[in-house]
Structure formats: C-alpha cells, structure tokens
Write a protein that holds these residues in place. Structure first.
Motif, PDB file in Angstrom:
ATOM      1  N   LYS A  97       0.823  -1.214   0.000  1.00 14.56           N
ATOM      2  CA  LYS A  97       0.000   0.000   0.000  1.00 14.56           C
ATOM      3  C   LYS A  97       0.859   1.266   0.000  1.00 14.56           C
ATOM      4  N   LYS A  98       2.042   1.181   0.583  1.00 17.28           N
ATOM      5  CA  LYS A  98       2.901   2.365   0.718  1.00 17.28           C
ATOM      6  C   LYS A  98       3.722   2.649  -0.544  1.00 17.28           C
ATOM      7  N   ILE A  99       3.703   1.715  -1.497  1.00 16.11           N
ATOM      8  CA  ILE A  99       4.476   1.921  -2.726  1.00 16.11           C
ATOM      9  C   ILE A  99       3.793   2.982  -3.587  1.00 16.11           C
ATOM     10  N   PRO A 100       4.491   4.059  -3.959  1.00 21.52           N
ATOM     11  CA  PRO A 100       3.871   5.086  -4.800  1.00 21.52           C
ATOM     12  C   PRO A 100       3.584   4.548  -6.208  1.00 21.52           C
ATOM     13  N   VAL A 101       2.392   4.808  -6.719  1.00 25.04           N
ATOM     14  CA  VAL A 101       2.001   4.336  -8.052  1.00 25.04           C
ATOM     15  C   VAL A 101       1.354   5.488  -8.812  1.00 25.04           C
ATOM     16  N   ARG A 125      -1.345   7.824 -10.710  1.00 22.60           N
ATOM     17  CA  ARG A 125      -2.714   8.129 -10.302  1.00 22.60           C
ATOM     18  C   ARG A 125      -3.739   7.203 -10.961  1.00 22.60           C
ATOM     19  N   GLN A 147      -4.109   3.910  -9.036  1.00 21.77           N
ATOM     20  CA  GLN A 147      -4.530   3.963  -7.628  1.00 21.77           C
ATOM     21  C   GLN A 147      -5.911   3.361  -7.361  1.00 21.77           C
TER      22      GLN A 147
END
Length: 473
Positions: free
Chosen positions: A248-252, A254, A257
């Motif tokens: 969940k903390k991995i930036p992806v 927009r 998301q």
C-alpha cells in the motif's frame, strides 16, 4: 460539550458494555452529553448517526479490536484500550476539555499513553500485535462455537455406543449435522488469519489473509499430513497483513490507484504469502504443531496436572485480559486438534472467579460494602454463563487479596477437570455449556466448578478485612 464513544473488546461480551456504562456515567457526572456505540458479539448497537458525528465535539474509541474510523475524518478522535474506558473514563473525557486531542486525519494521531508507554515504543508495538490477534480471534470464535455445538449435538443425540466410542450411522441426518459442524471448524483458521490481516492492512488484507490461513490449515500444499494449525494461521495473518500494508505504501501512478485496493494489493499479497508459506514456513510450522499435539496426547499424571495449573492460573490472573486470552485461545485451538480436554480445564477455570467471589459475598456480608454485595449478585449471574470479567470489580478494589484467591480456586477446578478427563467442544466456559451437551463428564465438570468456587470464596473471606458496619449498611 457533546462527545461520542465506541467501545469494543475481542469477545464482545463483558468489557464492551462495562466500558460503555463507565463512560456514560462519568460523562453524566461531568455534565457532558454522550452517546456510546457498542460493537459487541451481537453486532453494532446504539449506532452513531452521521448527524450526531457532525455535531459532536469529539469521539472516544475505547477498543481492543479494529474499529473503522473513516467516518470520523475531520473530527477530534481519541483512541484508547477498552480497559481505559473502564478504569480511566474521566481522564479520557478531560483530554477533550483540556484541548489535548487532535483532529483525525491530521499528521498527529491520538493514542492515550502513559509516560512509561511513551518511553517504551516496543510496548506500543506489542499493543498493535495484541489488538490484531484479538481482532482475528473475535471473528473466529463464532465458527468454533457453531462447529463445536453441532458436532456435540450430533454425537449426543445421533451417536451409537461402540467399543471405540460414539459412532454416528452413515447416511443419517445426524451425519449431515456432523459434517456441517466440521465445515464450520474448517473456516476457523482462515477467518483467524483473514481478520488479523484486516486489522493491519484494512480490507486489502482480507483475501491474502484468508488464503494464507487456508494454506496454513491444509498441509497438502507443502507435503504435510497435518496442517500448520492455529499457529500457522496466526503467522499467515500477520505475514499477509504486513505484506499488504507494505505494498500500500508503494507510490504508483494516479490512474492505477483506484485498482490498488481491489486488485493489485490482494493479488500480489496472496501470491507472496502463498510462496512464503508453501516453500519456506509451512513444513516447519506443521512439524511444531505435530510435536505439540503428540506432547499433549502423551501427557499423563503429573504433567497433565502441571498443564492444568498453568492454564488455571493464566485464566484467572487478569480476568479477560491478554494473559487470559492466550490460555483461552490455546484451549479453543486444541479443540480442532482433538484435545478437547484442554478446553475442559479452561472452561472450568473461566467461571470460578466470578462464582467464587459472588459466593463469598453471600457467605460473609460483613466483609463487603453494599455495592460489592450487589456486584456479587451480578458476578454469580456472569459466572453461570462463563464471563470471567464479573470478578473485575472485586479485583480492582482489593487486588492483593482477590487475585491470589481466584487464581488458587481456578487452579483447583482446572486440575480436577483435567484429572477427570472433562472435555469441552466449544470455546466457552461455565455451567451454561453443559446445557448444550458440549461437555463430557458433566457431573465432574460441575463438581470441579463447585469445589474451585468454594475454595476461592473461603480463601478470599479468610484474608479480607471486615469493613465498617456503617459502610455495609
């Protein structure tokens, strides 16, 4: 000032409602309007409405299991243990009066901490682990109760005596009921693991947690005749929860998301948990469970007595707290492993503290205040249905005399039950379980409860001081 509160404990029986009552009465005494939502075993009661949340000056969450806080964004929210709601209600409320509570959704999180807890971050992490475990246990218990009662009912009514014990005729309606009970047991470990993961990672943790729990319970995935049992389920739940939380903390981007919580996180987490459990953890944990089961089955004489002593002491030591829950969970898990005699000892010990203290108030009223005598009547009723928390009011007032007395009484009852091979097919205690034919050797079960309760009553009355006559009246 208008405050709202939510109370919830792992079993959803005693602490949930005790905390609600304490918070309500304290708020009334302080001239504060309060509504309390309880999230107990029966479900949500007195539910907070959107309008009430909007008008409230703040919300107290006194819970030892996960509570959804999404509806409280933008409101002042204070999180505490359910025990704080019982023992420190005024302190919780005054934190709002003193402006010490921040708005939920801001960077600052509100958790009631003592000075020692602030200094010791490890303790806070342990509280998170305990809360997650108890969240899984609270959802698992109904499956064990239903499964145990159906199996006990099928054997008690449909079973036919043979040299090898009770046997249910093939093709009979009771065989079907037995199968339904076994199916309920099958869900036990996946549910435990799934809701441990939910407590850590919210809904994205549910699927990987339950899948990991199923793999843990089914040894065929990793070449073991026996599964990894409840220990494997607990490990799978925490593994799934923290993997899902990490993803969940991995930036992806927009555009990805929206599908993260419903597709990407559950899929990746499930695959990772499956790989780790099948190829690394499964066999070693299954080996531990097989060894534990063999050790328990081989226990005879003095070793069984030692186990009963340990379980009896743990059950009564903190009356529904973490130590009690460890012993209770062990007994409940052993039902599914074919060691229902362990739950028999636990079920006996569970009800002795409230029954013994209730009996003590009847035998010698001079040693108890009027309010303690009233608490004694409630304790007797709670003891009959296996609620250890009925002893808490006495222990809170006089712990040095009460706690040793209830521990000795519970130990005596547990030892008698263990030696008498009392079994219990459901994870609950007290005389009430005998009514559902879930207990083997009912006369010995009831005798163990009576003797343990009498021991507690006489011990506590022997060491307690007589209170002032005016206070009694």
């Amino acid at each position: 000032m208008k405050l709202l509160a939510i109370t919830s404990c792992p079993n959803g029986i005693a602490h949930t409602y005790m905390a609600a009552e304490k918070l309500s009465k304290t708020a009334e005494k302080l001239g504060i309007e309060m509504k309390v939502e309880t999230q107990g075993s029966i479900g949500v009661e007195n539910e907070l409405t959107a309008a009430e949340i909007q008008e409230a000056d703040g919300i107290i969450i006194a819970a030892d299991k996960q509570v959804d806080k999404s509806r409280f964004h933008g409101k002042k929210v204070l999180e505490a243990k359910v025990a704080d709601g019982i023992r420190r209600p005024e302190e919780l409320i005054k934190m709002f009066q003193d402006g010490e509570v921040a708005v939920y959704g801001n960077a600052q999180e509100n958790t009631l901490k003592s000075v020692k807890e602030i200094k010791d971050e490890r303790k806070e992490k342990q509280n998170v682990l305990y809360r997650s475990l108890m969240n899984g246990v609270s959802y698992m218990i109904p499956f064990v109760v239903v499964g145990g009662l159906l199996i006990a009912l099928a054997l008690a009514i449909g079973g036919e005596p043979t040299p090898n014990g009770l046997v249910i005729p093939e093709g009979s309606v009771w065989q079907t009921i037995l199968d339904v009970g076994a199916a309920s047991f099958m869900f036990m470990v996946p549910i435990l693991a799934g809701f441990i993961a939910v407590s850590i990672a919210d809904r994205p943790g549910l699927a990987p947690g339950m899948i990991g729990g199923y793999i843990a319970a089914n040894g065929s995935f990793y070449g073991s005749e026996a599964g990894a049992g409840f220990i494997g389920g607990i490990i799978a739940g925490f593994l799934a929860g923290y993997i899902a939380k990490g993803i969940k903390k991995i930036p992806v981007p927009r555009m990805i998301q929206p599908i993260m919580p419903i597709l990407v996180i559950p899929l990746l987490s499930s695959l990772l948990v499956a790989v780790v459990f099948i190829f690394i953890l499964g066999q070693p944990i299954a080996g531990i469970m097989e060894g534990l089961t063999s050790w328990l089955n081989s226990m005879q004489g003095s070793s069984k007595i030692l186990l009963a002593i340990i379980l009896g002491a743990m059950i009564s030591f903190d009356m529904g707290g973490p130590v009690n829950k460890v012993a209770f969970l062990f007994g409940a898990a052993m039902i599914g492993e074919g060691n229902a005699y362990i739950m028999g000892a636990v079920a006996t010990a569970i009800c002795i503290p409230p029954l013994g203290l209730g009996l003590a108030t009847v035998l010698n009223k001079k040693k108890y205040l009027k309010e303690e005598q009233e608490a004694g009547k409630a304790a007797l009723a709670m003891g009959l249905v296996g609620i250890t928390e009925g002893a808490i009011p006495f222990a809170a007032r006089d712990p040095l005399r009460v706690i040793p007395s209830i521990m000795i009484g519970s130990i005596v009852g547990a030892v008698i039950a263990m030696l008498g091979q009392v079994t219990d097919s459901v994870p609950h205690g007290g005389p009430v379980v005998a009514l559902f034919q879930a207990v083997g050797h009912v006369p010995l079960f009831l005798l163990a409860i009576v003797i343990g309760s009498v021991v507690t009553a006489f011990l506590v009355n022997a060491i307690k001081k007589t209170v002032d006559v005016e206070e009694v009246n």
